[in-house]
Design a protein around this motif. Structure first.
Motif, PDB file in Angstrom:
ATOM      1  N   ILE A  43      31.590  10.103 -37.665  1.00  0.00           N
ATOM      2  CA  ILE A  43      31.353  10.053 -36.223  1.00  0.00           C
ATOM      3  C   ILE A  43      31.940   8.764 -35.657  1.00  0.00           C
ATOM      4  CG2 ILE A  43      29.554   9.923 -34.442  1.00  0.00           C
ATOM      5  CD1 ILE A  43      27.808  11.665 -36.216  1.00  0.00           C
ATOM      6  N   ASP A  44      32.589   8.882 -34.522  1.00  0.00           N
ATOM      7  CA  ASP A  44      33.251   7.740 -33.892  1.00  0.00           C
ATOM      8  C   ASP A  44      32.215   6.883 -33.165  1.00  0.00           C
ATOM      9  OD1 ASP A  44      35.039   5.977 -32.817  1.00  0.00           O
ATOM     10  OD2 ASP A  44      35.835   7.357 -31.293  1.00  0.00           O
ATOM     11  N   ALA A  45      31.482   6.095 -33.939  1.00  0.00           N
ATOM     12  CA  ALA A  45      30.456   5.216 -33.385  1.00  0.00           C
ATOM     13  C   ALA A  45      30.492   3.904 -34.163  1.00  0.00           C
ATOM     14  CB  ALA A  45      29.070   5.851 -33.485  1.00  0.00           C
ATOM     15  N   PRO A  46      30.152   2.780 -33.501  1.00  0.00           N
ATOM     16  CA  PRO A  46      30.165   1.489 -34.203  1.00  0.00           C
ATOM     17  C   PRO A  46      29.241   1.450 -35.410  1.00  0.00           C
ATOM     18  CG  PRO A  46      30.064   1.152 -31.830  1.00  0.00           C
ATOM     19  CD  PRO A  46      29.862   2.619 -32.058  1.00  0.00           C
ATOM     20  N   ARG A  47      28.143   2.188 -35.345  1.00  0.00           N
ATOM     21  CA  ARG A  47      27.187   2.116 -36.450  1.00  0.00           C
ATOM     22  C   ARG A  47      26.520   3.472 -36.646  1.00  0.00           C
ATOM     23  NH1 ARG A  47      22.025  -1.827 -36.610  1.00  0.00           N
ATOM     24  NH2 ARG A  47      22.004  -1.043 -34.481  1.00  0.00           N
ATOM     25  N   VAL A  48      26.584   3.982 -37.868  1.00  0.00           N
ATOM     26  CA  VAL A  48      25.885   5.217 -38.234  1.00  0.00           C
ATOM     27  C   VAL A  48      25.053   4.888 -39.482  1.00  0.00           C
ATOM     28  CG1 VAL A  48      26.060   7.607 -38.973  1.00  0.00           C
ATOM     29  CG2 VAL A  48      27.694   6.685 -37.319  1.00  0.00           C
ATOM     30  N   LEU A  49      23.736   4.934 -39.342  1.00  0.00           N
ATOM     31  CA  LEU A  49      22.821   4.634 -40.439  1.00  0.00           C
ATOM     32  C   LEU A  49      22.245   5.938 -40.978  1.00  0.00           C
ATOM     33  CD1 LEU A  49      20.919   1.629 -38.816  1.00  0.00           C
ATOM     34  CD2 LEU A  49      22.768   1.520 -40.495  1.00  0.00           C
ATOM     35  N   VAL A  50      22.483   6.214 -42.247  1.00  0.00           N
ATOM     36  CA  VAL A  50      22.030   7.461 -42.863  1.00  0.00           C
ATOM     37  C   VAL A  50      20.911   7.131 -43.850  1.00  0.00           C
ATOM     38  CG1 VAL A  50      22.695   9.503 -44.175  1.00  0.00           C
ATOM     39  CG2 VAL A  50      24.351   8.388 -42.652  1.00  0.00           C
ATOM     40  N   GLY A  51      19.822   7.855 -43.782  1.00  0.00           N
ATOM     41  CA  GLY A  51      18.700   7.612 -44.676  1.00  0.00           C
ATOM     42  C   GLY A  51      17.880   8.863 -44.889  1.00  0.00           C
ATOM     43  N   GLY A  52      16.624   8.686 -45.206  1.00  0.00           N
ATOM     44  CA  GLY A  52      15.740   9.793 -45.545  1.00  0.00           C
ATOM     45  C   GLY A  52      15.112   9.545 -46.900  1.00  0.00           C
ATOM     46  N   GLU A  53      14.005  10.220 -47.154  1.00  0.00           N
ATOM     47  CA  GLU A  53      13.249   9.965 -48.377  1.00  0.00           C
ATOM     48  C   GLU A  53      14.062  10.262 -49.629  1.00  0.00           C
ATOM     49  OE1 GLU A  53       8.982  11.326 -50.405  1.00  0.00           O
ATOM     50  OE2 GLU A  53       9.427  11.817 -48.313  1.00  0.00           O
ATOM     51  N   LEU A  54      14.837  11.333 -49.608  1.00  0.00           N
ATOM     52  CA  LEU A  54      15.613  11.709 -50.796  1.00  0.00           C
ATOM     53  C   LEU A  54      16.610  10.618 -51.160  1.00  0.00           C
ATOM     54  CD1 LEU A  54      16.415  13.917 -52.872  1.00  0.00           C
ATOM     55  CD2 LEU A  54      18.075  14.723 -51.183  1.00  0.00           C
ATOM     56  N   ARG A  79      14.866  16.211 -45.964  1.00  0.00           N
ATOM     57  CA  ARG A  79      15.454  15.868 -44.665  1.00  0.00           C
ATOM     58  C   ARG A  79      16.328  14.617 -44.794  1.00  0.00           C
ATOM     59  NH1 ARG A  79      11.444  15.686 -39.746  1.00  0.00           N
ATOM     60  NH2 ARG A  79      10.706  13.852 -40.894  1.00  0.00           N
ATOM     61  N   ILE A  80      17.502  14.699 -44.189  1.00  0.00           N
ATOM     62  CA  ILE A  80      18.389  13.554 -44.055  1.00  0.00           C
ATOM     63  C   ILE A  80      18.342  13.131 -42.589  1.00  0.00           C
ATOM     64  CG2 ILE A  80      20.715  12.675 -44.427  1.00  0.00           C
ATOM     65  CD1 ILE A  80      19.313  13.793 -46.929  1.00  0.00           C
ATOM     66  N   VAL A  81      18.079  11.870 -42.345  1.00  0.00           N
ATOM     67  CA  VAL A  81      18.021  11.365 -40.977  1.00  0.00           C
ATOM     68  C   VAL A  81      19.157  10.381 -40.765  1.00  0.00           C
ATOM     69  CG1 VAL A  81      15.533  11.695 -40.807  1.00  0.00           C
ATOM     70  CG2 VAL A  81      16.432   9.487 -41.544  1.00  0.00           C
ATOM     71  N   ALA A  82      19.667  10.343 -39.563  1.00  0.00           N
ATOM     72  CA  ALA A  82      20.748   9.417 -39.231  1.00  0.00           C
ATOM     73  C   ALA A  82      20.545   8.904 -37.815  1.00  0.00           C
ATOM     74  CB  ALA A  82      22.110  10.101 -39.364  1.00  0.00           C
ATOM     75  N   VAL A  83      20.849   7.657 -37.627  1.00  0.00           N
ATOM     76  CA  VAL A  83      20.805   7.031 -36.305  1.00  0.00           C
ATOM     77  C   VAL A  83      22.234   6.657 -35.931  1.00  0.00           C
ATOM     78  CG1 VAL A  83      19.946   5.100 -34.940  1.00  0.00           C
ATOM     79  CG2 VAL A  83      18.471   6.167 -36.659  1.00  0.00           C
ATOM     80  N   ILE A  84      22.703   7.233 -34.826  1.00  0.00           N
ATOM     81  CA  ILE A  84      24.044   6.949 -34.304  1.00  0.00           C
ATOM     82  C   ILE A  84      23.878   5.904 -33.211  1.00  0.00           C
ATOM     83  CG2 ILE A  84      26.109   7.938 -33.245  1.00  0.00           C
ATOM     84  CD1 ILE A  84      25.101  10.689 -34.266  1.00  0.00           C
TER      85      ILE A  84
END
Length: 726
Positions: free
Chosen positions: A166-177, A84-89
């Protein structure tokens, strides 16, 4: 048994001395061949050893037969799920039109990427994964389960690149992999930086302390050979068993430190032998050196190896790999100390200055010993403690126990993305998810029931689970065979937090007529703790018995090994107490450049137990070998004076032990400057342990306790009576 051991191993018999002397003489005579052989090994390690970092992999910290691992393996076969890849917009109102349009396009683009199984988001999937303040939302991208590691990482990079559009000030991409890959890359970077800093600073310190660039470079040459040979050995080991980046860092650190220690001991004894017999052939001087200091190196290597054998007892994949790799490293450092270092000395002996302040004088008998110059730090501490042994012993013991007191509040947990540097994107993503989306993204407690959901016992169990967690926190998986049931439970708090752990314990305590397995992060943490608790007594017994017997072999005493083991345990407890205050409570975290995450990695105490115990015995062997030599020399002349023997032994060996401790502290501090908290824990822990052990324990506690015990230090069981046959 003790008498037999003493007779076989304790006193260096003429034939045993001859073997070690022969090795030193042969090494000196054939020094160019020895140097050529080690040069080939070092060159091969430099060229081929680096490949170990390409062969490292994520290694499970639990055995495959642990309940949580069995449950996860069975579930993966029944209902395989991909990474799984998780991201917070974040940084813009969720309903902003520009953000909605941009995020919607990107979500459909991600679904079109080959290898993507599903996308769960609040823009196109209708989920409610939006923070309470409407300023951020969560995206979860699941990859196809059949992808290899390399394929999954390639797809994850494509997904991450799309998310960042994505047109957002901050996009954090993470996940265990992604976090595991970043961990590995950071481990390699930390190792390179740590070794570089350690070697550069060591070069300067040893040049000043030993009195010249040539003599100062000899331990460095041995250290470089040890590191290169270690990497080469680990590269081969990686072909037979999984090796993690973390293990490579820690094991390399151990090899570097031991090689410097052994080099300094051999070098110091050579200078002493040369001062005692000026003009003697270098081959004979090295024969005398290896017959004495070489024995201490050999016993020390066996002692550290015995400690690593205790680590192997845990049988966890990660610890077993470290134990095996560590055993290879210890063996390599010992062989280097007995062969490469004498060969280097034989080549450069004319450029090795005498010890500062040394004067030659004849000693009793035919041998000559150098007259000591100004006493070193350990000698001055020892003399102070011998004048008031009871007060010093009591004060030092109380102080060490005070340092150990934070252990009563220790918290152990499996490292996650929080062990990465604070500014790492994967860690920031993890913290954002834990803070704002823990309910949606937390890994559940998973229950595997070996019976269908329609069977009466299972229906009754499901009702019990609803009573424990509530209806909304229970998900019954579908599309499974009819003879098995899998349930995901989502308790409040983090995935491995106390509520989740309590739920796991409650589930395992249920009396059910059908087989039930519990998995998930909380279950894995509980299994790791229980496995450690169950196997720790066995590991301690292996280490204590093996090192105790080796010290009996070295000293012929039963009392001295018991005292040494007790002092090592004090060093270990005090070090762990300091680590709790620093890494769990955060004392001094700003100075060390990290943000605490409220726990120690569960493997840290085990690794430190083995490494500290082994290296403490390293210095104990250095000192006791010389103290015993002084005791034997005095008793042979009819003078029984325990205090003078102890002080003379510490005075003779103290400078090399102090220099070795400073050198080793520099090595460990180099790794403490790294970014990974798990590696930083080991680096700081070993630095604290070495400095405490050499100054407080060996300088004050050891001589004070030996003064209190007096001649009783050297007590051993009487030899069995031998009755003659009629």
């Amino acid at each position: 048994m003790l008498y037999w051991l003493r007779q076989r191993l304790g006193r260096l018999r003429p034939e045993e001395a001859a073997v070690l002397a022969l090795l030193g003489r042969w090494t000196a005579t054939h020094r160019m061949w020895v140097l050529a052989g080690w040069s080939v090994i070092t060159l091969a390690g430099a060229i081929l050893g680096g490949a170990v970092y390409d062969r490292t992999q994520s290694v499970d910290s639990l055995r495959p037969d642990a309940e949580s691992m069995v449950a996860q393996s069975r579930i993966d076969r029944l209902d395989p799920q991909g990474e799984r890849i998780v991201a917070v917009i974040a940084g813009r109102d969720f309903n902003a039109m520009a953000l909605v349009d941009s995020a919607t396009r990107v979500m459909f683009d991600i679904r079109a990427i080959p290898g993507v199984a599903s996308v769960t988001d609040a823009y196109t999937a209708g989920s409610s994964q939006v923070a309470a303040d409407d300023q951020s939302s969560l995206v979860v991208v699941e990859l196809r389960p059949k992808l290899s590691d390399d394929e999954a990482l390639a797809v994850a990079d494509q997904v991450a690149a799309a998310l960042r559009r994505i047109d957002a000030p901050r996009v954090l991409v993470g996940g265990e992999l992604l976090a595991e890959r970043t961990f590995g890359e950071q481990a390699v970077k930390d190792a390179a930086i740590g070794e570089s800093i350690a070697l550069v600073v060591l070069c300067g310190v040893l040049t000043v302390v030993l009195g010249g660039l040539i003599v100062g470079s000899l331990p460095l040459a041995a250290a470089l050979a040890a590191v290169a040979a270690t990497l080469l050995a680990l590269s081969g080991l990686a072909e037979a068993m999984p090796v993690s980046e973390y293990a490579v860092n820690v094991v390399t650190l151990l090899g570097l430190g031991l090689a410097v220690d052994y080099s300094l001991l051999i070098l110091a004894r050579f200078r002493e032998e040369r001062e005692a017999a000026p003009g003697a052939p270098v081959a004979e001087l090295l024969a005398a050196t290896t017959a004495t200091a070489g024995r201490a190196v050999l016993v020390s290597g066996l002692t550290v190896g015995a400690a690593l054998a205790g680590l192997f007892v845990f049988a966890e994949p990660l610890l077993a790999a470290m134990a095996l790799g560590g055993a290879v490293v210890v063996g390599m450092a010992t062989v280097i100390g007995l062969t490469l270092v004498p060969a280097l000395i034989a080549v450069a002996h004319r450029r090795i200055p005498p010890p500062r302040g040394a004067r030659t004088r004849p000693s009793a008998g035919s041998s000559r010993r150098p007259a000591p110059g100004r006493p070193g730090l350990l000698a001055r501490l020892a003399a102070f403690s011998q004048r008031r042994p009871a007060a010093v012993a009591l004060t030092v013991t109380a102080g060490l126990l005070l340092l150990a007191s934070p252990l009563f509040q220790i918290t152990l947990a499996n490292s996650d993305a929080r062990s990465l540097p604070a500014a790492t994107e994967e860690r920031l993503a993890y913290e954002a998810v834990e803070r704002d989306f823990a309910t949606w993204a937390a890994q559940p407690v998973t229950v595997l029931i070996e019976a269908g959901a329609t069977e009466p016992p299972v229906r009754a169990l499901l009702q019990q689970l609803r009573d424990l967690t509530g209806e909304k926190e229970l998900d019954l998986r579908s599309d499974l065979p009819g003879d098995v049931t899998v349930v995901d439970l989502r308790p409040a708090g983090p995935a491995s937090g106390e509520p989740a752990q309590r739920l796991v314990r409650d589930l395992r305590a249920l009396d059910m007529p059908v087989p039930l397995l519990v998995g998930g992060p909380a279950a894995e943490l509980i299994d790791a703790r229980e496995s450690t608790a169950a196997r720790l007594p066995i590991a301690v017994a292996v280490i204590v018995v093996a090192t105790g017997l080796l010290l009996v072999a070295l000293t012929g005493s039963v009392v001295v090994p018991v005292k040494a083991i007790c002092m090592n345990i004090l060093t270990l407890l005090a070090t762990l107490g300091v680590l709790v205050a620093v890494f769990q409570w955060g004392w001094g975290s700003a100075l060390l450049g990290f943000e605490p995450w409220g726990a120690l990695d569960i493997t840290t105490p085990l690794l430190l137990f083995v490494f500290i115990f082994g290296l403490s015995m390293d210095y104990e062997v250095f000192l006791l070998a010389r103290i015993k030599e002084e005791w034997d020399r005095r008793t042979a002349n009819g003078r029984i004076d325990n205090d003078r023997a102890v002080l003379a032994g510490i005075t003779a060996t103290g400078p090399v032990v102090t220099t070795a401790a400073v050198a080793l502290g520099i090595v460990f501090l180099g790794f403490a400057l790294g970014e990974l908290i798990a590696v930083k824990e080991i680096g700081v822990g070993m630095t604290v342990a070495v400095l405490l052990d050499v100054t407080v324990v060996r300088g004050l506690l050891l001589p004070s306790v030996m003064s209190l015990l007096g001649a009783a230090n050297w007590w051993r069981p009487a030899a069995p009576a031998i009755r003659s046959r009629p």
